[in-house]
Each structure stands twice: as C-alpha cells, then as structure tokens.
Write an enzyme that holds these catalytic residues in place. Sequence first.
Site: not given
Length: 325
Positions: A137-139, A236
């Site tokens: 997962l992205d930060k 996104r």
Amino acid sequence: MRKSLSLSAAIPEEMAGSRLDQALAGLFPDYSRSRLQAWIRDGCVEVDGRHLRPRDRVEGGEQVRIRAELEANDNWEGQPIHLDIVHEDDELLVINKPAGLVVHPAAGNPDSTLVNALLHHAPELARVPRAGLVHRLDKETSGLLVVARTLGAHTRLVEQLQARTMGREYEAVCVGVLTGGGKVDAPIGRHPVQRKRMAVVLNGKPAVTHYRVAERFRGHTRIRVRLETGRTHQIRVHMAHIRHPLLGDPVYGGRLQLPPGATEPLVEALRAFRRQALHAWRLSLVHPATGEAVSWEAPLPDDMVRLIEVLREDARHLEVEPWDV
C-alpha cells in the site's frame, strides 16, 4: 546479502512426459514456477548432470540437483514499531497499516518501515522474500495487507495475486459527484516526463479498476473500489484519469476544489486533509495451508470518518441530503 540453497530429488515415474519446469514445481512447491524457470535458465539446475531448458520433457527416474542463491534480508533490522494485527497464524499475518507508514525500506526511507516492524515481531520473516510482503500500500494509504510467514505461503499467495483471485476492496472519497459506478480499463506505466509518477499510457501494463457509489455529497462522492490488477498507484491514477481524483491526493489530485457555499467546517476539513482519502477495508483469499476461503475487514480510520461526517453535515446544512446507494 545472499544465501546458498541446495535441493535434490528424483523425478517420479508418474511425471514422465512433463516439462522440466512443471516437474520441478511439483517436487518443490515452496518455490514459484517463475523462480524455478529462472534457475533452469541460469544453469542452476542439473538433471542427471545435464543442463536442460524449462520446456524439455523428463522421462521419470532422473536425479535433479539445484544449487542456487536466495536473497536474504540480513540488511534489514527489526524495530519495535506498533503493529495493528488483525489476524495471525503459522502461515500468515494480516496487518491494518496506518496512513503515514512506509511499507518497504528504500533510499529515502531506510528504516522505520512496516518491514522493520514485521522483522521485530516475527524474525523468521528474514528467510522469506521481501520479508513476506505479497503486495503493498502507498505510504499515505491505510488498510489491510497480507504477509506470508513461510516460503510456501509466499509462493501460494503470490500465485493468487497473479491469478487475480485475491480480493482487495477499498473505500475512497473522490472529487466530484459521480452519477453511477463503472469500470476503468486503462493500461498504467511510468509517466513519460515525470518519472516518479504513474500515468495511463498506451504501452503500460493492463490495469482494471471497478468502482461503485456508496454515498453522494454536494461536491464529492464516497466510493467502493475493487481491484482486478495491482499496478502502482492504480486507484489514484484511474480515478484521476476519469477526472474524479481522490480527495487530498497530493500527486494526482490537482488543486483543491471547494463546493460553492461550503460551510466553514468543510473548508477547514478539506484544507487539512493532506493525504489521499483511500483505505483498504476488505481482503479475501484462499488460506495457503488449509485451502479455506477467508476474509478480513478493517474499519475506516478516524481521519476519514471525520471527513465523511463533515461532508454529510455540509450537505445537511444546505438542505441537500446525502444520497445513500
């Protein structure tokens, strides 16, 4: 750092006529077929002292010896970082990752990552590729991640991910009012100019995102998203591609958009929300040891709960009720 690996076995007579890579996958199920194929091509596999190709057929009875090297995670150190563990057994861990925590050590984040926390909690993960991480997962994205505790579990979970049988569902808030759900089927690759960004590009990798409306507000929409593929920044990029970027997205979101006549609490909330409003709320898979279909859910984090409450209150203030779907 790397560690040496030595494996040997006899090919059973019932495997006669099989491709070499297929036979090895049956003999050594802890290792993925792609890894075994790479070892064959690199000359790490001997069959009765001979080097064969992955597609060569076996006759049964041959002696196989594999001498290869595996990456070791010796340069990553465990650190006592809190983990929100949703599930834990001998084969896997399911973690609810908070926003702001980097998953994997890299040049800009050499430590204080999820990997460091995992190695402190379960030091045996140093023997599993990428410390057991199957996906990321992205930060600034919160939510559920599965971590394999054994080499065999890692192989089987990666196979599920590649076969698109692992279910990953997200909650998000996007900019603009969607009239209905839909599907984005658009390839994703590196942005041709801004190399740290991803984009929809003709020569990108296939990427498919499904979304449906959960709740509408005056200038935003709460959505449920399901992934077929798992490209970097996929949700996104795809939502920005259809001109409904995720609220707060610092990379793909563009300039802050305020609904006309927005209440002061909403203006403050939108300006203060500095991450993409994205949460991995549900994860489903086939357990690598039992074969049972299992799933887990994680509630929305507090910052998204507060954001949605303000969006609802803004709609009520102007006598425009949110539309639950």
